[in-house]
Design a protein around this motif. Sequence first.
Motif, PDB file in Angstrom:
ATOM      1  N   HIS A  94     -22.030  15.195 -13.377  1.00  0.00           N
ATOM      2  CA  HIS A  94     -23.232  15.249 -13.373  1.00  0.00           C
ATOM      3  C   HIS A  94     -23.921  15.288 -15.117  1.00  0.00           C
ATOM      4  O   HIS A  94     -25.080  15.161 -15.509  1.00  0.00           O
ATOM      5  N   LYS A 110     -20.067  13.273 -20.317  1.00  0.00           N
ATOM      6  CA  LYS A 110     -19.798  12.843 -19.072  1.00  0.00           C
ATOM      7  C   LYS A 110     -18.926  11.567 -18.687  1.00  0.00           C
ATOM      8  O   LYS A 110     -18.519  10.411 -20.086  1.00  0.00           O
ATOM      9  N   SER A 114     -15.846   7.867 -19.545  1.00  0.00           N
ATOM     10  CA  SER A 114     -16.775   8.768 -20.216  1.00  0.00           C
ATOM     11  C   SER A 114     -16.750   8.373 -21.487  1.00  0.00           C
ATOM     12  O   SER A 114     -16.709   7.463 -22.062  1.00  0.00           O
ATOM     13  N   THR A 122     -16.349  13.137 -11.041  1.00  0.00           N
ATOM     14  CA  THR A 122     -18.500  12.363 -11.183  1.00  0.00           C
ATOM     15  C   THR A 122     -18.635  13.823 -12.021  1.00  0.00           C
ATOM     16  O   THR A 122     -19.238  14.689 -11.648  1.00  0.00           O
ATOM     17  N   TRP A 127     -10.975   9.451 -12.537  1.00  0.00           N
ATOM     18  CA  TRP A 127     -10.067   9.033 -10.825  1.00  0.00           C
ATOM     19  C   TRP A 127      -8.141  10.176 -11.042  1.00  0.00           C
ATOM     20  O   TRP A 127      -7.696  10.002 -11.780  1.00  0.00           O
ATOM     21  N   GLN A 157      -9.611   6.583 -15.930  1.00  0.00           N
ATOM     22  CA  GLN A 157     -11.112   7.613 -16.477  1.00  0.00           C
ATOM     23  C   GLN A 157     -12.280   6.266 -17.400  1.00  0.00           C
ATOM     24  O   GLN A 157     -12.221   5.843 -17.376  1.00  0.00           O
ATOM     25  N   MET A 189     -12.230  10.814  -6.951  1.00  0.00           N
ATOM     26  CA  MET A 189     -12.295  11.143  -7.941  1.00  0.00           C
ATOM     27  C   MET A 189     -13.467  11.671  -8.458  1.00  0.00           C
ATOM     28  O   MET A 189     -14.287  12.387  -7.408  1.00  0.00           O
ATOM     29  N   TYR A 240     -20.049  18.895 -11.768  1.00  0.00           N
ATOM     30  CA  TYR A 240     -19.534  16.946 -11.500  1.00  0.00           C
ATOM     31  C   TYR A 240     -18.844  18.070  -9.732  1.00  0.00           C
ATOM     32  O   TYR A 240     -19.579  18.823  -8.842  1.00  0.00           O
ATOM     33  N   LYS A 253     -16.279   9.786 -15.118  1.00  0.00           N
ATOM     34  CA  LYS A 253     -16.128   9.863 -13.746  1.00  0.00           C
ATOM     35  C   LYS A 253     -14.454  10.140 -14.301  1.00  0.00           C
ATOM     36  O   LYS A 253     -14.091   9.121 -15.023  1.00  0.00           O
TER      37      LYS A 253
END
Length: 333
Positions: free
Chosen positions: A215, A294, A272, A213, A298, A270, A211, A329, A296
């Motif tokens: 930030h 922003k 977002s 992420t 996968w 995802q 994954m 990220y 996540k």
Amino acid sequence: MSQLLIKSQDIRYTKLTFVVQFTEDTMLPKQKVSAIRGGIGEMLLRANCVRGRECEKCDFLDECIVQRIMYSKYEKKPSFVTTGESVGYVLECDNYKEEFYQGDQLSFQLILFGKNIVYFNQYLQAISMLGVSGLGKHQAHFIIVSVKNQYWQDILVNNSIQMGNYQISMLGEYIDYRMRQLKKVQLQESQLPKEQQKSFSHVSDACYSGMLTFHTPFTVKYQGAFIQDLQMDPIIASIRRRLYMLDCFEGIEAEIFWDETPETAVTTRQQSRLEGVNRYSNRRDSAMTLRGIKGKVWFDGANEDTMKLLFAGELLHIGKNSSFGFGEYQVMW
């Protein structure tokens, strides 16, 4: 390993952590990178500009240290680069507090690439001046408490600079470090009973799932349009683009990123959202909002080259507005 990754391993960088302490109660914006970047630029101009900030008319433009630091020139300019956005540095700050009291501390990271590495003292002086002048709309005053390198060694000791601790690293070293972390977890997992093993890594075929992420917001145009959610194809394309830009910045001979065969990694799901960051440009004397995504995403089916690309992008930041901290990220598994 792809030719782009082989070449890009020689990209030089140093990552610095600044810790500052506020000398009075104050307020700061939630997103602080734009204020810090703008403050550094303003302090550099105050200390160095000799032509009243009329850059377009300046006869010292080629010699201007502010231009060299904030808008560094490429050794070999990519044909697709049309703006003055610098790839020479990145700022990070993951503290989203807005209210600070006297004695509170704030840390942020400054990553310098290539020839910008030699300008450490100019950045340090500008940040020190910013503490005296005041950061942000409420002019938050501070002092620098410490500056540490990427190995957490002190560069600033009793207000004296220890250049022996100013460590310069290569991108390849960071990628190797992250790959060792991944393979250590993979080895530990392989020793567990089969029913306890996770599905994201397979020792036999070196195929990985995980994954990302984000930030900070990620902004990129892919296949002619700005992306509206997080997908692996535009992310990997952005990493290759960023690597090629830094190769050009360093003067490393590399093939154009889009000539490469795309690496493997399939988006499985995802989450977002669109987010905007407000900033004020002293150069343009105007306010603006920078927008990005922003969240996540996968992925599955990533081979080793893809994982190395993902780890490279983790350090470099990807997409537009990276000098404002965008495109940060973390790879998780």
